[in-house]
Design a protein around this motif. Structure first.
Motif, PDB file in Angstrom:
ATOM      1  N   TYR A 214       1.944  12.584   0.585  1.00 33.53           N
ATOM      2  CA  TYR A 214       2.087  11.620  -0.515  1.00 33.53           C
ATOM      3  C   TYR A 214       3.310  10.722  -0.331  1.00 33.53           C
ATOM      4  O   TYR A 214       3.298   9.548  -0.723  1.00 33.53           O
ATOM      5  N   ARG A 215       4.394  11.265   0.244  1.00 36.34           N
ATOM      6  CA  ARG A 215       5.599  10.452   0.440  1.00 36.34           C
ATOM      7  C   ARG A 215       5.314   9.290   1.399  1.00 36.34           C
ATOM      8  O   ARG A 215       5.692   8.138   1.134  1.00 36.34           O
ATOM      9  N   GLU A 216       4.660   9.592   2.521  1.00 38.84           N
ATOM     10  CA  GLU A 216       4.340   8.555   3.495  1.00 38.84           C
ATOM     11  C   GLU A 216       3.405   7.510   2.893  1.00 38.84           C
ATOM     12  O   GLU A 216       3.567   6.307   3.113  1.00 38.84           O
ATOM     13  N   ASP A 217       2.424   7.974   2.111  1.00 43.52           N
ATOM     14  CA  ASP A 217       1.473   7.037   1.497  1.00 43.52           C
ATOM     15  C   ASP A 217       2.158   6.104   0.497  1.00 43.52           C
ATOM     16  O   ASP A 217       1.854   4.911   0.438  1.00 43.52           O
TER      17      ASP A 217
ATOM     18  N   ARG B  17     -15.630   1.339  -5.382  1.00 42.39           N
ATOM     19  CA  ARG B  17     -14.387   1.005  -6.094  1.00 42.39           C
ATOM     20  C   ARG B  17     -13.234   1.926  -5.698  1.00 42.39           C
ATOM     21  O   ARG B  17     -12.101   1.722  -6.126  1.00 42.39           O
ATOM     22  N   LEU B  18     -13.511   2.956  -4.916  1.00 40.27           N
ATOM     23  CA  LEU B  18     -12.507   3.957  -4.556  1.00 40.27           C
ATOM     24  C   LEU B  18     -12.099   3.795  -3.105  1.00 40.27           C
ATOM     25  O   LEU B  18     -12.937   3.641  -2.219  1.00 40.27           O
ATOM     26  N   ILE B  19     -10.790   3.838  -2.861  1.00 44.38           N
ATOM     27  CA  ILE B  19     -10.285   3.716  -1.499  1.00 44.38           C
ATOM     28  C   ILE B  19      -9.034   4.584  -1.351  1.00 44.38           C
ATOM     29  O   ILE B  19      -8.243   4.704  -2.277  1.00 44.38           O
ATOM     30  N   ASP B  20      -8.881   5.202  -0.189  1.00 40.46           N
ATOM     31  CA  ASP B  20      -7.716   6.022   0.084  1.00 40.46           C
ATOM     32  C   ASP B  20      -6.524   5.139   0.432  1.00 40.46           C
ATOM     33  O   ASP B  20      -6.690   4.011   0.912  1.00 40.46           O
ATOM     34  N   ALA B  21      -5.326   5.645   0.202  1.00 37.40           N
ATOM     35  CA  ALA B  21      -4.105   4.858   0.438  1.00 37.40           C
ATOM     36  C   ALA B  21      -4.032   4.330   1.859  1.00 37.40           C
ATOM     37  O   ALA B  21      -3.659   3.177   2.080  1.00 37.40           O
TER      38      ALA B  21
END
Length: 386
Positions: free
Chosen positions: A192-195, A329-333
């Motif tokens: 999560y930090r990198e994203d 509508r959904l996409i990963d970081a």
């Protein structure tokens, strides 16, 4: 007792911090204390939290690797040089008895200091790299079998829950407006930090609604952002996160019971209650979808079999149903960072032009031929202009 050895350290004693839930322990353990946990198949996020807490060593009442699947946590800790011990003959009260005590290891036995002197608490077995590698190989060889069971559980729960996810959600009346806006759902999961760092420019340019799932609120605060909405069972978020000013949605079980409700009330905070099956991160994404968000970007969410096994879940029915319903509508970081191109602004363009002209002007000023040419050009322009 002779030579004292505390989990690999010679002539050293340390305070013990013990808890049945590793995430609760990591929120209060102090640097150089020893962690006593009861965490079978220690996951990577738990290991990273323990490393961030700067623990001296970890004693586990359960196996670090049971062989069910290749959990990453123990490998991460050993790679960082943290000694690992498994407790062989613990009692049900052991967590409460050793928490806060001064302890040591002598001949692979855990001792704690009491009012009556040193008392033996348990026999320990040190986990070696060779033993961990053996278990890792066993778990890797079983992955196909585990995956088969995982898929069966997922489909079974999906059949039971699909009607709930097919109909519109009975959502609370929120002050947070998501319609036709970008929404970023932040979970304190793997990377999560990198994203968050990767999406810094996107967040600055689009000013999306920041939806935190439980401890995701602390992740946002750590990176200088303030969440707009927090949703979860409130078991891994700090008091600071809850008091950040964000709108709060307590995720309840389908029957209406909500363990996190009491904590929010004790802090004197207003909240909405949302009964729903599935995980809080799935409900957060579904809520954004139902609120007509233009785009939903996820950070740190769980989407693989290993992710869910690490969370103690034997299937991912709600995740399958929610992601199928939300669709495009959904996409990963990581996908968003590849697709997104920073917007050009006049300020940015001006700075770029200035940065380009400075070395050019410096070169023209220094070079004698260029300087003479510029002087002639200036004289001709002056005579024409005036």
């Amino acid at each position: 007792m002779g030579k004292k050895v505390w989990l690999g350290s010679v002539s050293h004693m340390a305070k013990i911090a013990a808890d049945r839930k590793t995430k609760h322990l990591c929120s209060r353990i102090q640097p150089f204390e020893v962690a006593v946990v009861d965490h079978a198949d220690l996951d990577e996020m738990a290991a990273l939290s323990l490393l961030q807490a700067n623990v001296r060593a970890v004693c586990n009442l359960s196996p670090f690797l049971t062989g069910t699947y290749p959990a990453e946590g123990a490998k991460r800790l050993l790679e960082a040089g943290i000694p690992l011990y498994e407790v062989q003959d613990q009692t049900p009260q052991m967590i409460d008895e050793v928490d806060g005590a001064l302890g040591m290891v002598r001949k692979n036995e855990l001792w704690i200091q009491t009012e009556d002197g040193w008392k033996r608490k348990a026999r320990l077995s040190k986990v070696s790299e060779q033993e961990l590698e053996r278990r890792w190989q066993e778990a890797s060889e079983r992955l196909d079998e585990v995956l088969s069971t995982f898929i069966d559980n997922t489909l079974s729960y999906a059949r039971a829950e699909k009607e709930w996810f097919l109909r519109p959600m009975k959502r609370p009346k929120l002050r947070t407006q998501m319609e036709d806006r970008h929404v970023v759902v932040v979970v304190r999961g793997r990377h999560y930090r990198e994203d968050l760092r990767m999406l810094a420019t996107y967040i600055r340019d689009y000013n999306p609604v920041l939806v935190a799932v439980d401890g995701g609120a602390d992740a946002l605060l750590e990176n200088g952002y303030c969440p707009d909405l927090i949703i979860g069972d409130m078991d891994s978020i700090s008091d600071e996160g809850l008091r950040s000013g964000a709108e709060i949605v307590v995720h309840a079980y389908s029957d209406g019971s909500a363990p996190g409700e009491e904590r929010v009330e004790q802090l004197g905070l207003s909240y909405h209650l949302l009964p729903a099956p599935g995980t809080s991160e799935d409900i957060a994404m579904l809520l954004a979808y139902e609120e007509n968000a233009k785009l939903i970007v996820t950070i740190g969410t769980h989407s693989t079999m290993i992710d869910f096994l690490e969370k103690g879940r034997k299937g991912m029915a709600s995740t399958l149903l929610v992601r199928t319903k939300i669709g495009s509508r959904l996409i990963d970081a990581k996908g968003a960072s590849l697709l997104y191109q920073p917007r050009w602004t006049w300020n940015g363009t001006g700075l770029l032009v200035a940065a380009t002209l400075v070395p050019v002007m410096a070169a023209l000023t220094i070079h004698p031929v260029a300087r003479h040419t510029m002087q002639l050009w200036w004289m001709q322009w002056s005579s024409w202009a005036f």
